[in-house]
Design a protein around this motif. Structure first.
Motif, short mmCIF file in Angstrom:
data_model
loop_
_atom_site.label_atom_id
_atom_site.label_comp_id
_atom_site.label_asym_id
_atom_site.label_seq_id
_atom_site.Cartn_x
_atom_site.Cartn_y
_atom_site.Cartn_z
N ILE A 2 0.85 -1.19 0.00
CA ILE A 2 0.00 0.00 0.00
C ILE A 2 0.89 1.24 0.00
O ILE A 2 1.89 1.30 0.71
CB ILE A 2 -0.93 0.00 1.23
CG1 ILE A 2 -1.85 -1.22 1.19
CG2 ILE A 2 -1.75 1.28 1.29
CD1 ILE A 2 -2.75 -1.36 2.38
N ALA A 6 -1.68 6.35 1.29
CA ALA A 6 -2.85 5.57 1.68
C ALA A 6 -2.71 5.08 3.13
O ALA A 6 -3.68 5.08 3.89
CB ALA A 6 -3.06 4.39 0.74
N LEU A 7 -1.50 4.65 3.50
CA LEU A 7 -1.26 4.23 4.89
C LEU A 7 -1.43 5.39 5.85
O LEU A 7 -1.99 5.23 6.94
CB LEU A 7 0.13 3.61 5.04
CG LEU A 7 0.31 2.22 4.46
CD1 LEU A 7 1.77 1.77 4.60
CD2 LEU A 7 -0.62 1.22 5.12
N THR A 8 -0.95 6.56 5.45
CA THR A 8 -1.10 7.75 6.30
C THR A 8 -2.58 8.07 6.48
O THR A 8 -3.03 8.35 7.61
CB THR A 8 -0.35 8.96 5.69
OG1 THR A 8 1.03 8.64 5.63
CG2 THR A 8 -0.56 10.22 6.51
N GLN A 9 -3.36 8.02 5.40
CA GLN A 9 -4.79 8.31 5.51
C GLN A 9 -5.48 7.27 6.38
O GLN A 9 -6.34 7.60 7.20
CB GLN A 9 -5.47 8.39 4.14
CG GLN A 9 -6.91 8.84 4.23
CD GLN A 9 -7.09 10.18 4.92
OE1 GLN A 9 -6.44 11.16 4.57
NE2 GLN A 9 -7.95 10.24 5.94
N LEU A 10 -5.11 6.01 6.23
CA LEU A 10 -5.66 4.96 7.08
C LEU A 10 -5.31 5.23 8.55
O LEU A 10 -6.15 5.10 9.44
CB LEU A 10 -5.15 3.58 6.66
CG LEU A 10 -5.64 2.39 7.49
CD1 LEU A 10 -7.17 2.30 7.49
CD2 LEU A 10 -5.01 1.11 6.99
N GLY A 11 -4.07 5.66 8.79
CA GLY A 11 -3.66 6.01 10.16
C GLY A 11 -4.51 7.14 10.71
O GLY A 11 -4.96 7.09 11.86
N ASP A 13 -7.56 7.97 9.77
CA ASP A 13 -8.92 7.45 9.98
C ASP A 13 -9.01 6.62 11.26
O ASP A 13 -9.99 6.73 12.01
CB ASP A 13 -9.36 6.60 8.77
CG ASP A 13 -9.55 7.43 7.51
OD1 ASP A 13 -9.63 8.67 7.59
OD2 ASP A 13 -9.60 6.81 6.42
N VAL A 14 -8.00 5.79 11.53
CA VAL A 14 -7.99 4.97 12.75
C VAL A 14 -7.94 5.86 13.98
O VAL A 14 -8.70 5.67 14.94
CB VAL A 14 -6.81 3.97 12.74
CG1 VAL A 14 -6.61 3.34 14.10
CG2 VAL A 14 -7.04 2.89 11.70
#
Length: 148
Positions: A2, A6-11, A13-14
């Motif tokens: 990924i 995208a990982l930053t955005q997932l972070g 969001d979490v």
């Protein structure tokens, strides 16, 4: 793999969802003020800790943390003990009463969230159980030993 964005955005969001969920759950905790619950939870996470480290972890001033610790000490929820590494300093730790109060508050918070969980389908509950397992893995991940 990924992409980093995208990982930053997932972070993001979490973090946002977890913080909102924690605030929602803590609204229904009757007796324990939010700051006290944070302190007791931090001591549960860190173990015996100096006030300066508690203040740093909570991103507040040392006098603010000292005041909070003193109030919880008066309630019998925390205790001060000499720091074996520095006789001028104290370590703050949970008492049995503090542990019981934290457990009670967490139970109330869990009950508040359970009222919402009852409305989810079984597949969402299974996904949430898996997500909690992943969140625990994130919390225990040692970044010093992992590849980047």
């Amino acid at each position: 793999m990924i992409a980093t964005t995208a990982l930053t955005q997932l972070g993001v969001d979490v973090v946002v969802a977890a913080a909102r969920l924690a605030r929602l759950a803590s609204r229904d905790v009757s007796a324990l003020p939010h700051a006290a619950m944070r302190l007791l939870g931090r001591l549960d996470e860190l173990g015996p800790t100096r006030i300066s480290e508690l203040a740093k972890a909570d991103r507040c001033s040392q006098p603010t943390m000292s005041n909070l610790v003193q109030r919880q000490e008066e309630s019998g929820w925390v205790r001060r003990e000499p720091d074996p590494a520095d006789s001028r300093a104290s370590l703050i730790s949970l008492t049995d009463a503090g542990r019981a109060e934290l457990d009670r508050a967490r139970q109330e918070a869990g009950t508040a969230i359970a009222a919402r969980l009852r409305h989810l389908p079984p597949t969402d509950l299974a996904t949430l159980e898996a997500a909690v397992t992943v969140m625990h893995s994130i919390l225990t991940l040692d970044l010093e030993d992992s590849p980047r």
